[in-house]
Structures are given as structure tokens and as C-alpha cells.
Design a protein around this motif. Structure first.
Motif, PDB file in Angstrom:
ATOM      1  N   UNK A  19       0.786  -1.318   0.162  1.00  0.00           N
ATOM      2  CA  UNK A  19       0.085  -0.160   0.064  1.00  0.00           C
ATOM      3  C   UNK A  19       1.005   1.289  -0.211  1.00  0.00           C
ATOM      4  N   UNK A  20       1.966   1.326   0.877  1.00  0.00           N
ATOM      5  CA  UNK A  20       2.905   2.406   1.107  1.00  0.00           C
ATOM      6  C   UNK A  20       3.573   2.749  -0.442  1.00  0.00           C
ATOM      7  N   UNK A  21       3.819   1.449  -1.139  1.00  0.00           N
ATOM      8  CA  UNK A  21       4.656   1.792  -2.367  1.00  0.00           C
ATOM      9  C   UNK A  21       3.700   2.409  -3.353  1.00  0.00           C
ATOM     10  N   UNK A  22       2.457   1.935  -3.334  1.00  0.00           N
ATOM     11  CA  UNK A  22       1.412   2.155  -4.485  1.00  0.00           C
ATOM     12  C   UNK A  22       0.829   3.566  -4.231  1.00  0.00           C
ATOM     13  N   UNK A  23       0.804   4.079  -2.829  1.00  0.00           N
ATOM     14  CA  UNK A  23       0.533   5.351  -2.987  1.00  0.00           C
ATOM     15  C   UNK A  23       1.275   6.379  -3.717  1.00  0.00           C
ATOM     16  N   UNK A  24       2.530   6.188  -4.025  1.00  0.00           N
ATOM     17  CA  UNK A  24       3.315   6.904  -5.061  1.00  0.00           C
ATOM     18  C   UNK A  24       2.722   7.156  -6.352  1.00  0.00           C
ATOM     19  N   UNK A  25       2.102   5.911  -6.877  1.00  0.00           N
ATOM     20  CA  UNK A  25       1.345   5.780  -7.969  1.00  0.00           C
ATOM     21  C   UNK A  25       0.096   6.386  -7.908  1.00  0.00           C
ATOM     22  N   UNK A  26      -0.847   5.997  -6.956  1.00  0.00           N
ATOM     23  CA  UNK A  26      -2.094   6.608  -6.827  1.00  0.00           C
ATOM     24  C   UNK A  26      -2.032   8.220  -6.723  1.00  0.00           C
ATOM     25  N   UNK A  30       4.682   8.765  -9.191  1.00  0.00           N
ATOM     26  CA  UNK A  30       5.004   8.141 -10.446  1.00  0.00           C
ATOM     27  C   UNK A  30       3.983   7.597 -11.372  1.00  0.00           C
ATOM     28  N   UNK A  31       4.147   7.461 -12.415  1.00  0.00           N
ATOM     29  CA  UNK A  31       3.183   7.222 -13.325  1.00  0.00           C
ATOM     30  C   UNK A  31       3.230   5.870 -13.996  1.00  0.00           C
ATOM     31  N   UNK A  32       4.010   5.396 -14.042  1.00  0.00           N
ATOM     32  CA  UNK A  32       4.379   3.728 -14.995  1.00  0.00           C
ATOM     33  C   UNK A  32       4.702   2.734 -13.629  1.00  0.00           C
ATOM     34  N   UNK A  33       4.429   1.557 -13.960  1.00  0.00           N
ATOM     35  CA  UNK A  33       4.721   0.183 -13.442  1.00  0.00           C
ATOM     36  C   UNK A  33       5.836  -0.248 -14.102  1.00  0.00           C
ATOM     37  N   UNK A  34       7.041  -0.742 -13.797  1.00  0.00           N
ATOM     38  CA  UNK A  34       7.812  -1.640 -14.617  1.00  0.00           C
ATOM     39  C   UNK A  34       7.887  -2.893 -13.625  1.00  0.00           C
ATOM     40  N   UNK A  35       7.767  -3.869 -14.370  1.00  0.00           N
ATOM     41  CA  UNK A  35       7.363  -5.386 -14.031  1.00  0.00           C
ATOM     42  C   UNK A  35       8.152  -6.212 -14.800  1.00  0.00           C
ATOM     43  N   UNK A  36       8.175  -7.592 -14.267  1.00  0.00           N
ATOM     44  CA  UNK A  36       8.989  -8.689 -15.150  1.00  0.00           C
ATOM     45  C   UNK A  36       7.704  -9.690 -15.371  1.00  0.00           C
ATOM     46  N   UNK A  37       7.372 -10.149 -16.527  1.00  0.00           N
ATOM     47  CA  UNK A  37       6.340 -11.093 -16.951  1.00  0.00           C
ATOM     48  C   UNK A  37       6.761 -12.337 -16.659  1.00  0.00           C
ATOM     49  N   UNK A  38       5.909 -13.348 -16.488  1.00  0.00           N
ATOM     50  CA  UNK A  38       6.137 -14.542 -16.240  1.00  0.00           C
ATOM     51  C   UNK A  38       7.312 -15.340 -17.149  1.00  0.00           C
ATOM     52  N   UNK A  40       9.433 -13.607 -18.487  1.00  0.00           N
ATOM     53  CA  UNK A  40      11.005 -13.085 -18.420  1.00  0.00           C
ATOM     54  C   UNK A  40      10.988 -11.666 -19.099  1.00  0.00           C
ATOM     55  N   UNK A  41       9.954 -11.316 -19.844  1.00  0.00           N
ATOM     56  CA  UNK A  41      10.128  -9.931 -20.280  1.00  0.00           C
ATOM     57  C   UNK A  41       9.859  -8.801 -19.508  1.00  0.00           C
ATOM     58  N   UNK A  42      10.433  -7.762 -19.687  1.00  0.00           N
ATOM     59  CA  UNK A  42      10.378  -6.429 -18.844  1.00  0.00           C
ATOM     60  C   UNK A  42       9.203  -5.865 -19.533  1.00  0.00           C
ATOM     61  N   UNK A  43       8.130  -5.296 -18.619  1.00  0.00           N
ATOM     62  CA  UNK A  43       6.886  -4.554 -19.274  1.00  0.00           C
ATOM     63  C   UNK A  43       6.766  -3.352 -18.407  1.00  0.00           C
ATOM     64  N   UNK A  44       6.207  -2.531 -18.973  1.00  0.00           N
ATOM     65  CA  UNK A  44       5.793  -1.009 -18.400  1.00  0.00           C
ATOM     66  C   UNK A  44       4.442  -0.905 -18.886  1.00  0.00           C
ATOM     67  N   UNK A  45       3.644  -0.266 -17.961  1.00  0.00           N
ATOM     68  CA  UNK A  45       2.228   0.070 -18.135  1.00  0.00           C
ATOM     69  C   UNK A  45       1.917   0.965 -17.183  1.00  0.00           C
ATOM     70  N   UNK A  46       0.626   1.824 -17.524  1.00  0.00           N
ATOM     71  CA  UNK A  46       0.407   2.887 -16.591  1.00  0.00           C
ATOM     72  C   UNK A  46      -0.069   2.459 -15.187  1.00  0.00           C
ATOM     73  N   UNK A  47       0.462   3.067 -14.188  1.00  0.00           N
ATOM     74  CA  UNK A  47      -0.003   2.695 -12.728  1.00  0.00           C
ATOM     75  C   UNK A  47      -1.593   2.872 -12.502  1.00  0.00           C
ATOM     76  N   UNK A  48      -2.029   3.783 -13.427  1.00  0.00           N
ATOM     77  CA  UNK A  48      -3.655   3.924 -13.117  1.00  0.00           C
ATOM     78  C   UNK A  48      -4.300   2.593 -13.391  1.00  0.00           C
ATOM     79  N   UNK A  49      -3.762   1.890 -14.332  1.00  0.00           N
ATOM     80  CA  UNK A  49      -4.576   0.722 -14.529  1.00  0.00           C
ATOM     81  C   UNK A  49      -4.801  -0.502 -13.408  1.00  0.00           C
ATOM     82  N   UNK A  50      -3.944  -0.023 -12.423  1.00  0.00           N
ATOM     83  CA  UNK A  50      -4.128  -1.151 -11.010  1.00  0.00           C
ATOM     84  C   UNK A  50      -4.903  -0.395  -9.920  1.00  0.00           C
ATOM     85  N   UNK A  51      -5.375   0.826 -10.199  1.00  0.00           N
ATOM     86  CA  UNK A  51      -6.351   1.319  -9.122  1.00  0.00           C
ATOM     87  C   UNK A  51      -7.532   0.490  -8.531  1.00  0.00           C
ATOM     88  N   UNK A  52      -8.243  -0.099  -9.534  1.00  0.00           N
ATOM     89  CA  UNK A  52      -9.311  -0.929  -9.259  1.00  0.00           C
ATOM     90  C   UNK A  52      -9.005  -2.182  -8.354  1.00  0.00           C
TER      91      UNK A  52
END
Length: 80
Positions: A19-26, A30-38, A40-52
Motif C-alpha cells: 500500500x505504501x509503495x502504491x501510494x506513490x502511483x496513486x 509516479x505514473x508507470x509500473x515496470x515489472x517482469x512478466x512470467x 521473463x520480459x520487462x513490461x511497462x504499463x500505466x499505474x492507473x490501470x491497477x487502481x481498481x
């Protein structure tokens, strides 16, 4: 051509954000999330898409991201 028949791609992405980390996006700090897919690819997507998916603990789970041929996010579904 039917716009729904266009080629789309999907990728599975595990997300683990407190929750504390996500508050930066909320709050827009910060506007984008960078994550590693299952796969192994790195992917970037809008943080707003996780709000729900935000809970009192944060955002946790594996998500299926569907995107178009240009890499634009079309849909995000929690798959676990």
C-alpha cells in the motif's frame, strides 16, 4: 474491418506492491509500473490501470495484460 478482430497480444505479469509503495502511483508521484512478466520480459504499463485492484494491503496477484500491436494496454484482468 471489425475493430474487435484486430490482433491482440497478452502477457501474464505478477504484481506485488505494498500500500505504501502504491501510494506513490496513486497520488501521481509516479505514473508507470515496470515489472517482469512470467516469461521473463520487462513490461511497462500505466499505474492507473491497477487502481481498481488496490486493497488495504496493496496490489498483489498475477494479471493478464492485453495490448494492441502498438503496445497500448487494452485490458487488465486479475487472473488469480
Amino acid at each position: 474491418m471489425d475493430p474487435l478482430s484486430r490482433e491482440h497480444n497478452s502477457i501474464l505479469v505478477p504484481v506485488s506492491i505494498s500500500r505504501e509503495q502504491f501510494m506513490k502511483y496513486y497520488t501521481g508521484e509516479a505514473s508507470s509500473i515496470i515489472a517482469k512478466s512470467l516469461d521473463g520480459r520487462s513490461i511497462q504499463f500505466p499505474a492507473i490501470s491497477l487502481r481498481n485492484f488496490m486493497t488495504a494491503e496493496g496490489v498483489y496477484g498475477t494479471f493478464c495484460l492485453t495490448y494492441d500491436a502498438n503496445g497500448k494496454l487494452i485490458e487488465m484482468i486479475k487472473c488469480d
